[in-house]
Design a protein around this motif. Structure first.
Motif, PDB file in Angstrom:
ATOM      1  N   ALA A  33       0.883  -1.170   0.000  1.00 19.41           N
ATOM      2  CA  ALA A  33       0.000   0.000   0.000  1.00 19.41           C
ATOM      3  C   ALA A  33       0.902   1.195   0.000  1.00 19.41           C
ATOM      4  O   ALA A  33       2.064   1.096   0.367  1.00 19.41           O
ATOM      5  CB  ALA A  33      -0.864   0.019   1.254  1.00 19.41           C
ATOM      6  N   ALA A  34       0.373   2.307  -0.452  1.00  8.90           N
ATOM      7  CA  ALA A  34       1.148   3.528  -0.316  1.00  8.90           C
ATOM      8  C   ALA A  34       1.428   3.747   1.168  1.00  8.90           C
ATOM      9  O   ALA A  34       0.732   3.205   2.022  1.00  8.90           O
ATOM     10  CB  ALA A  34       0.365   4.694  -0.895  1.00  8.90           C
ATOM     11  N   ASP A  35       2.444   4.512   1.445  1.00  7.73           N
ATOM     12  CA  ASP A  35       2.892   4.670   2.825  1.00  7.73           C
ATOM     13  C   ASP A  35       1.799   5.305   3.678  1.00  7.73           C
ATOM     14  O   ASP A  35       1.495   6.484   3.542  1.00  7.73           O
ATOM     15  CB  ASP A  35       4.148   5.546   2.837  1.00  7.73           C
ATOM     16  N   TYR A 264      -6.186   2.407  -1.941  1.00  8.64           N
ATOM     17  CA  TYR A 264      -6.459   2.178  -3.366  1.00  8.64           C
ATOM     18  C   TYR A 264      -6.311   3.471  -4.166  1.00  8.64           C
ATOM     19  O   TYR A 264      -5.738   3.490  -5.250  1.00  8.64           O
ATOM     20  CB  TYR A 264      -7.868   1.606  -3.551  1.00  8.64           C
ATOM     21  N   PHE A 265      -6.868   4.528  -3.622  1.00 13.50           N
ATOM     22  CA  PHE A 265      -6.799   5.790  -4.370  1.00 13.50           C
ATOM     23  C   PHE A 265      -5.346   6.170  -4.633  1.00 13.50           C
ATOM     24  O   PHE A 265      -4.957   6.532  -5.745  1.00 13.50           O
ATOM     25  CB  PHE A 265      -7.527   6.917  -3.628  1.00 13.50           C
ATOM     26  N   THR A 266      -4.538   6.086  -3.586  1.00 11.56           N
ATOM     27  CA  THR A 266      -3.146   6.521  -3.714  1.00 11.56           C
ATOM     28  C   THR A 266      -2.363   5.608  -4.670  1.00 11.56           C
ATOM     29  O   THR A 266      -1.585   6.085  -5.502  1.00 11.56           O
ATOM     30  CB  THR A 266      -2.486   6.548  -2.334  1.00 11.56           C
ATOM     31  N   ASP A 267      -2.593   4.301  -4.536  1.00 12.36           N
ATOM     32  CA  ASP A 267      -1.874   3.385  -5.426  1.00 12.36           C
ATOM     33  C   ASP A 267      -2.325   3.530  -6.878  1.00 12.36           C
ATOM     34  O   ASP A 267      -1.540   3.366  -7.806  1.00 12.36           O
ATOM     35  CB  ASP A 267      -2.088   1.936  -4.971  1.00 12.36           C
ATOM     36  N   TRP A 268      -3.589   3.823  -7.065  1.00 13.38           N
ATOM     37  CA  TRP A 268      -4.108   3.892  -8.435  1.00 13.38           C
ATOM     38  C   TRP A 268      -3.966   5.270  -9.081  1.00 13.38           C
ATOM     39  O   TRP A 268      -3.718   5.389 -10.264  1.00 13.38           O
ATOM     40  CB  TRP A 268      -5.609   3.508  -8.439  1.00 13.38           C
ATOM     41  N   PHE A 269      -4.176   6.300  -8.264  1.00 12.05           N
ATOM     42  CA  PHE A 269      -4.281   7.648  -8.858  1.00 12.05           C
ATOM     43  C   PHE A 269      -3.342   8.665  -8.232  1.00 12.05           C
ATOM     44  O   PHE A 269      -3.458   9.858  -8.477  1.00 12.05           O
ATOM     45  CB  PHE A 269      -5.732   8.156  -8.740  1.00 12.05           C
ATOM     46  N   GLY A 270      -2.411   8.195  -7.396  1.00 13.69           N
ATOM     47  CA  GLY A 270      -1.484   9.135  -6.784  1.00 13.69           C
ATOM     48  C   GLY A 270      -2.093   9.811  -5.567  1.00 13.69           C
ATOM     49  O   GLY A 270      -3.092   9.358  -5.009  1.00 13.69           O
ATOM     50  N   SER A 271      -1.489  10.905  -5.199  1.00 15.87           N
ATOM     51  CA  SER A 271      -1.877  11.580  -3.962  1.00 15.87           C
ATOM     52  C   SER A 271      -3.357  11.952  -3.959  1.00 15.87           C
ATOM     53  O   SER A 271      -3.931  12.291  -4.993  1.00 15.87           O
ATOM     54  CB  SER A 271      -1.031  12.841  -3.787  1.00 15.87           C
ATOM     55  N   GLN A 273      -4.198  14.487  -2.497  1.00 15.66           N
ATOM     56  CA  GLN A 273      -4.122  15.940  -2.301  1.00 15.66           C
ATOM     57  C   GLN A 273      -3.598  16.585  -3.582  1.00 15.66           C
ATOM     58  O   GLN A 273      -2.804  15.979  -4.289  1.00 15.66           O
ATOM     59  CB  GLN A 273      -3.174  16.292  -1.145  1.00 15.66           C
TER      60      GLN A 273
ATOM     61  N   ALA B  42       6.203   0.238  -2.441  1.00 23.60           N
ATOM     62  CA  ALA B  42       5.102   1.206  -2.444  1.00 23.60           C
ATOM     63  C   ALA B  42       4.676   1.543  -1.029  1.00 23.60           C
ATOM     64  O   ALA B  42       4.250   2.662  -0.741  1.00 23.60           O
ATOM     65  CB  ALA B  42       3.922   0.649  -3.234  1.00 23.60           C
ATOM     66  N   ALA B  43       4.798   0.570  -0.131  1.00 20.67           N
ATOM     67  CA  ALA B  43       4.374   0.798   1.239  1.00 20.67           C
ATOM     68  C   ALA B  43       5.241   1.812   1.959  1.00 20.67           C
ATOM     69  O   ALA B  43       4.879   2.302   3.013  1.00 20.67           O
ATOM     70  CB  ALA B  43       4.378  -0.516   2.004  1.00 20.67           C
ATOM     71  N   ALA B  45       6.689   4.470   0.102  1.00 22.63           N
ATOM     72  CA  ALA B  45       6.893   5.607  -0.809  1.00 22.63           C
ATOM     73  C   ALA B  45       5.856   6.685  -0.520  1.00 22.63           C
ATOM     74  O   ALA B  45       4.733   6.396  -0.142  1.00 22.63           O
ATOM     75  CB  ALA B  45       6.766   5.150  -2.258  1.00 22.63           C
ATOM     76  N   PRO B  47       3.085   9.493  -1.525  1.00 23.01           N
ATOM     77  CA  PRO B  47       1.970   9.216  -2.438  1.00 23.01           C
ATOM     78  C   PRO B  47       2.157   9.740  -3.856  1.00 23.01           C
ATOM     79  O   PRO B  47       1.357   9.427  -4.720  1.00 23.01           O
ATOM     80  CB  PRO B  47       0.793   9.933  -1.769  1.00 23.01           C
ATOM     81  N   GLY B  48       3.184  10.502  -4.085  1.00 25.69           N
ATOM     82  CA  GLY B  48       3.336  11.066  -5.438  1.00 25.69           C
ATOM     83  C   GLY B  48       2.369  12.214  -5.650  1.00 25.69           C
ATOM     84  O   GLY B  48       1.752  12.712  -4.720  1.00 25.69           O
ATOM     85  N   GLU B  49       2.261  12.624  -6.911  1.00 25.19           N
ATOM     86  CA  GLU B  49       1.337  13.706  -7.259  1.00 25.19           C
ATOM     87  C   GLU B  49      -0.036  13.134  -7.562  1.00 25.19           C
ATOM     88  O   GLU B  49      -0.145  12.008  -8.047  1.00 25.19           O
ATOM     89  CB  GLU B  49       1.853  14.435  -8.503  1.00 25.19           C
ATOM     90  N   PRO B  53       0.282   8.164  -9.968  1.00 24.37           N
ATOM     91  CA  PRO B  53       0.680   7.223  -8.917  1.00 24.37           C
ATOM     92  C   PRO B  53       2.152   6.878  -9.048  1.00 24.37           C
ATOM     93  O   PRO B  53       2.722   6.942 -10.136  1.00 24.37           O
ATOM     94  CB  PRO B  53      -0.212   6.007  -9.161  1.00 24.37           C
TER      95      PRO B  53
END
Lengths: 708, 173
Positions: A33-35, A264-271, A273, B42-43, B45, B47-49, B53
């Motif tokens: 998952a994203a951090d 899911y949102f972060t992994d799929w579509f980035g931040s 924010q 990924a866990a 990292a 979140p990026g922009e 992703p």
């Protein structure tokens, strides 16, 4: 091993310092998952991102479903990438714009249509479908997964509301409910700007958690409508064990809905924010949102522009944001020009203000990073930038003497120059001079002088406050001078050098009263000033002729006359406070006692041979007098005369001998013209004449004429 | 071991140049990362922009924990008070809450404020929501209340359900 430990410590310390995560504990589960240290309970997702209803269109959603569902094969129901259904129409209400019926619509189409109708991001809807029923990635989907696709109206402890069954209804009413939270927050428990108590786990007897007695709760500040909505929809906060677990299992008090949404949102579509998206949304709302001047959105907001910028299109314009400029709208004619000119990548750069109207003449302006757009109904919308903009501003912008621009910059001038036309003047720019305005009479004179190809480029603004309320402006090829009485004229080249040598407008010439007049003899020219005239020729350069000299010179026919062009200024300091000025055809002498007279030709040669004004003759007291017999002439000096005839040349006759000769009848007598210089021997002067010899004895005061 | 090392390296390289030297040596032995390694990366990292992703091709996670279906009855359920406060702007006590895992349009929410030897109540219909029934915006004007500490209880009743919150104290200035 030791090195690895050190790297891990560095990594976590740096991460903690940089991002101020909401939990200091690193995830221990590697389920992926994203951090989750970035999971902010009070701001799970920003409004800009959550309500970004144009973020994906149908084809993009279909491609996404195809990619995520690559491993799916149909079960009780088709995979969502293959799902199709006939849809019924839904009437619009205050929350959604309704739904148009369709036959065999794909899930992607349904999601895209609902997103726009209800103003919810299709990305949010995709994540919702995944979070509730794993519908995006699951293989062999069940009927239940579709009828409970978004979990709307379908709590795990209650039978689903049959009114809201089926995929399209699940998506539509879930999206509609999120708008309901936003627009009717008073009907639901979570409101923006308030702190709410959020359970970690359902406070039910079944969960042995009545009154949160087993799992507790937390105080969560609702930063925005999207986050408040998520807590309405799923009223639980993931506890630390859930956050530590990535996608995995926490402990007996863990809930996962809002965690999985964020994951899911972060992994799929980035931040979740977007600074730029948020700024654009705030700007849009400050302009009245959908009912404001911009009207409804027609695109998502897009980021990744130059300088980290973002933009979003609306029916009547766009909003651009960059970290350097903030968010500003471009609309109308300004907006069209902005797009024509290459938008933020073009010469304007990002807008740094909105369009500001209410200027004189119904004008508007909008500032951009590198330029300003000015517009009025009469002048159109024009770009003003760089040095020309600086010059325009220095003049007081649209309130100043230039008025509004009526053209963009015009190129193709000599020396890579540029000009821009304004209502009352121009601003010229060249690489060497920079930008300076030319207005009014100066502009007319500049044009009359051939513009940049003639008088060159202005290298100063108009400078006033000179003597006689005069003004001047410097150009690369000369100056323009103006006074209320003398008019506006240019002084150039050699004329300007001579004018300056005279002291410019403070000097003897005063201001110009005409432009330079060309076409004089020998390729020369002249220019009149208040108190004199400058004459120029290739051979002599320019010199001033002033006052009495000028009257004498003009009486002699000026440069077309025998004196030709002046080749010096008036030079004074002679004996008897005398002055002289050299011309190509002679010299003009003056004293207060004798007046101003020209001496030229043979007379001048003779005069010089006599010692000029220091010699026996003194200063001339007349100009040369013509019309004597035999084509002769004479000129009177203080102490004698000079005579000339073609036959005899020039000779002086002075003193008593002159008187005696005149008594004889002068040049008309038998003695004729003088033919040599007088010779003095004792008291006797003797001089040859064409008709004989005259002697005069001052001792006896008697003269003798001896014919040949 | 290798996966841990790489995960650490990714974070360190992403977040600080200072540690770049510490991990530069690992690049000489790169193998394509396994799905597990990528998920682990990924866990840790950022979140990026938004819209970009960190790893668009991240494999779907397995064994995702979800909220377990609950099968408890609602008759003895709890009302959760999410917010109970004195709103100076409206000069009223305002209480928001919800009945978890109940979706009904036939229920009534009741706010009871007790204190100073008296009690005051107000009612509003419950609002059915996605996963709960909301009891929102129950409001009692300050004119009906004396200053001091009051105890708020939010209760819910429908033909099939009864629930109440535990008492919450509200201070009235």
């Amino acid at each position: 091993m030791r090195m690895l430990t050190r790297v891990l410590v560095i990594a976590s310390v740096v991460a903690a310092a940089l991002v101020a995560p909401t939990s200091g504990v690193a995830p221990t589960n590697s389920a992926g998952a994203a951090d989750l240290r970035y999971f902010d309970p009070s701001n799970i997702i920003s409004d800009a991102v959550f309500y970004d209803s144009w973020s994906m269109d149908g084809p993009a959603i279909q491609a996404f479903l195809n990619a995520k569902g690559a491993k799916c094969s149909a079960g009780e129901m088709p995979c969502i990438k293959d799902y199709k259904q006939d849809t019924a129409a839904m009437a619009a209400d205050s929350l959604c714009a309704g739904y148009a019926a369709g036959n065999g619509e794909s899930a992607a189409t349904i999601i895209a249509k609902v997103a726009v109708s209800c103003g919810i991001s299709p990305r949010v809807l995709l994540v919702l479908l995944q979070k509730e029923q794993s519908l995006i990635t699951r293989t062999a989907p069940t009927v239940y997964a579709y009828t409970h696709a978004t979990g709307f109206g379908c709590p795990d402890t209650a039978p689903c509301n049959p009114t809201f069954s089926g995929f399209v209804s699940q998506v539509y009413f879930a999206a509609r409910q999120f708008q309901n939270y936003r627009k009717n927050a008073q009907n639901f428990g979570k409101r923006v700007g308030r702190t709410s108590t959020i359970s970690y786990y359902p406070a039910t007897s079944a969960a042995n958690n009545l009154n949160d007695s087993r799992c507790g709760n937390a105080q969560v500040y609702m930063s925005n409508a999207a986050t408040a909505g998520l807590y309405n929809y799923t009223p639980y906060l993931p506890n630390q064990a859930a956050l530590n677990a990535g996608y995995g299992t926490g402990d007996a008090c863990s809930s996962y809905g809002n965690r999985n949404f964020w994951n899911y949102f972060t992994d799929w579509f980035g931040s979740t924010q977007s600074t730029g998206g948020g700024a654009i949304m705030t700007k849009y709302q400050s302009m009245g949102g959908e009912s404001g001047a911009l009207g409804p959105a027609t695109t998502s907001f897009y980021c990744g522009l130059v300088g980290g910028g973002c933009w979003q299109a609306f029916q009547a314009g766009r909003i651009y944001w960059s970290p350097a400029t903030g968010a500003n709208a471009v609309m109308g004619e300004q907006g069209e020009r902005f797009l024509q000119l290459g938008s933020e990548n073009g010469l304007l750069g990002y807008p740094v203000s909105d369009n500001v109207c209410g200027l004189p003449q119904g004008g508007c302006y909008q500032q951009f990073q590198n330029a300003t757009l000015y517009g009025t109904p009469a002048t159109g919308t024009r770009i003003v930038r760089g040095d020309i903009r600086a010059a325009f501003r220095a003049q007081g912008s649209e309130w100043g003497p230039l008025g509004y621009p009526t053209t963009d910059e015009v190129y193709g001038l000599p020396g890579d120059g540029v000009y821009q036309q304004f209502q009352n003047g121009r601003v010229y720019w060249s690489p060497s001079t920079g930008a300076h305005p030319v207005v009014g009479d100066q502009l007319a004179r500049h044009e009359a002088q051939g513009g940049p190809a003639g008088l060159g480029y202005p290298s100063s603004d108009l400078t006033c406050g000179l003597i006689q309320s005069g003004c001047y402006q410097v150009f690369t090829g000369g100056n323009i001078y103006t006074t209320p009485t003398s008019g506006t004229f240019a002084v150039r080249g050699g004329m300007l050098t001579a004018f300056r040598a005279q002291g410019s407008e403070w000097g003897a010439l005063g201001y110009p009263t005409a432009d330079e007049a060309y076409g004089s003899a020998e390729g020369g020219s002249s220019q009149r000033f208040q108190n004199g005239t400058l004459y120029w020729s290739p051979a002599t350069d320019a010199h001033a002729v002033i006052g009495d000299q000028l009257a004498t010179y003009v009486a002699q026919g000026a440069e077309a006359g025998p004196l030709g062009y002046p080749r010096s200024e008036l030079i004074c300091g002679l004996i008897h406070s005398g002055c002289y000025q050299l011309f190509t055809g002679g010299t003009v002498y003056r004293t207060d006692a004798t007046g101003t007279h020209a001496v030229r030709g043979g007379m001048l040669t003779l005069f010089k041979a006599q010692g000029s004004e220091w010699g026996e003759l003194g200063f001339p007291t007349t100009d040369e007098v013509y019309g004597l017999p035999g084509g002769g002439s004479y000129q009177e000096f203080q102490n004698g005369r000079t005579y000339w005839s073609p036959a005899s040349g020039a000779h002086a006759v002075t003193g008593r001998l002159l008187t005696y000769w005149q008594q004889l009848g002068g040049e008309s007598s038998a003695a004729g013209y003088p033919a040599g210089a007088a010779k003095v021997s004792g008291t006797v002067s003797t001089q040859q004449f064409t008709g004989g010899r005259i002697s005069y004895d001052t001792a006896t005061s008697s003269g003798t004429f001896t014919p040949r | 071991m290798r996966s841990s090392y790489k995960a650490a390296c990714l974070v360190a390289c992403t977040l600080t140049l200072a540690s770049a030297a510490a991990c530069s040596s690992s690049s000489t032995e790169e193998q394509p990362p396994s799905d597990a390694e990528r998920l682990a990366a990924a866990a840790t990292a950022a979140p990026g922009e938004y819209g970009s992703p960190v790893d668009p091709s991240l494999p779907a996670p397995t064994d995702v924990a979800t909220d377990a279906p609950l099968v408890g009855t609602v008759a003895e359920g709890t009302v959760v008070v999410s917010s109970a406060l004195w709103n100076g702007a409206t000069a009223a006590v305002e209480v928001d809450g919800l009945v978890p895992d109940v979706i009904e349009s036939s229920g009534t929410c009741t706010l009871t404020l007790s204190g100073d030897g008296t009690s005051v109540t107000t009612e509003r219909p419950g609002t059915p929501d996605a996963t709960s029934t909301a009891c929102a915006s129950l409001s009692i004007p300050g004119a009906d209340l004396s200053p001091g500490t009051w105890t708020a209880v939010l209760s819910y009743e429908s033909p099939v359900s009864t629930a109440a919150s535990s008492p919450v104290e509200v201070e009235i200035p």
